[in-house]
Design a protein around this motif. Sequence first.
Motif, PDB file in Angstrom:
ATOM      1  N   CYS A   6       1.789   6.831  56.493  1.00 57.32           N
ATOM      2  CA  CYS A   6       0.578   7.648  56.619  1.00 57.32           C
ATOM      3  C   CYS A   6       0.067   7.672  58.060  1.00 57.32           C
ATOM      4  CB  CYS A   6      -0.525   7.114  55.719  1.00 57.32           C
ATOM      5  SG  CYS A   6      -0.131   7.194  53.955  1.00 57.32           S
ATOM      6  N   ASP A  47      -5.245  15.120  57.252  1.00 55.70           N
ATOM      7  CA  ASP A  47      -4.665  13.794  57.076  1.00 55.70           C
ATOM      8  C   ASP A  47      -5.548  12.797  57.807  1.00 55.70           C
ATOM      9  OD1 ASP A  47      -4.077  14.062  59.774  1.00 55.70           O
ATOM     10  OD2 ASP A  47      -1.905  14.098  59.512  1.00 55.70           O
ATOM     11  N   CYS A 155      -1.853  14.349  52.979  1.00 56.24           N
ATOM     12  CA  CYS A 155      -1.960  12.888  52.950  1.00 56.24           C
ATOM     13  C   CYS A 155      -3.338  12.481  52.427  1.00 56.24           C
ATOM     14  CB  CYS A 155      -1.676  12.329  54.347  1.00 56.24           C
ATOM     15  SG  CYS A 155      -1.492  10.528  54.381  1.00 56.24           S
ATOM     16  N   GLY A 244       4.214  12.786  55.731  1.00 54.93           N
ATOM     17  CA  GLY A 244       3.603  13.340  56.940  1.00 54.93           C
ATOM     18  C   GLY A 244       4.346  14.510  57.534  1.00 54.93           C
TER      19      GLY A 244
END
Length: 280
Positions: A6, A47, A155, A244
């Motif tokens: 992440c 994200d 994410c 990602g």
Amino acid sequence: MSCPQCFSGSVHEGTPKGEITKLHGLDAYVSAPPQEPAKGIVIIVPDAFGWEFVNLRLLADHYAEKGNFKVYLPDFMNGHPASTAVLTAVPKLVGGGGLWAWLAKPYWLFLLVKIMVPFFIHNRFGKVWPVVESFFKTVRENEGANLPIGVAGFCWGGKHSVVLAHGTSSVNGKPLIDAAFTGHPSMLDFPSDIEKIKIPTSFALAGEDFVVPASKIELIQKIIEAQPEETKGESKVYVGTGHGFCVRADHISVEKERAATEAEDQAVSWFLKYFAKTSY
């Protein structure tokens, strides 16, 4: 739940074309459609690197250009994104190397903890969800009253996009969103978050993702297949990619570049399909 994936990937080169403004009480990056009127509004829930991350701003521009959408990238994190310094720290920590590389690992671990712990404290779902929901409600009440609205979450933002797709909130009888897209989502509750989806949702999933591994991909696909035809979602698995890839793919790799572009087109096509079916 999150993992080092992440917080890994690359920063892209390019100059964003949109504008920075204050939108419904939040700082936001806005990409305008090439032609008016816009076919709809797409709101990106980012994200871990937040609304200022250049990769996401470039992605917002691409959505606007390819779909003729108005695209919003708000600061849902209230100024507390993860620092892009972790993009350097993660490979240093998990990679090999010589003696000096191993001796430096405690430093990189300290840096990761220093960045990641405050990020998760400030941006836990229960704290940020009311901000996200409120923003979508305000957009629906105002400029989105007569336009279709889509959400694209990546994410950290994937959880929010999927929960929005549950369709539990509405404004004047209209759902907050008309279509959802998520790329490599994290922090999902399986299977409940998927089973509750009522708004058409498109998943772009990484073939080598520790957050959503093969067993969970199969579960997503099984649940989607059982959905009613009018709201049935879709999923596409991008072989050879990791968590990602939609946002932070290494563009030196031709295959990863292609996967990121295909996922981009997947989102645009999904929004165009369902925006065309929406009339307010």
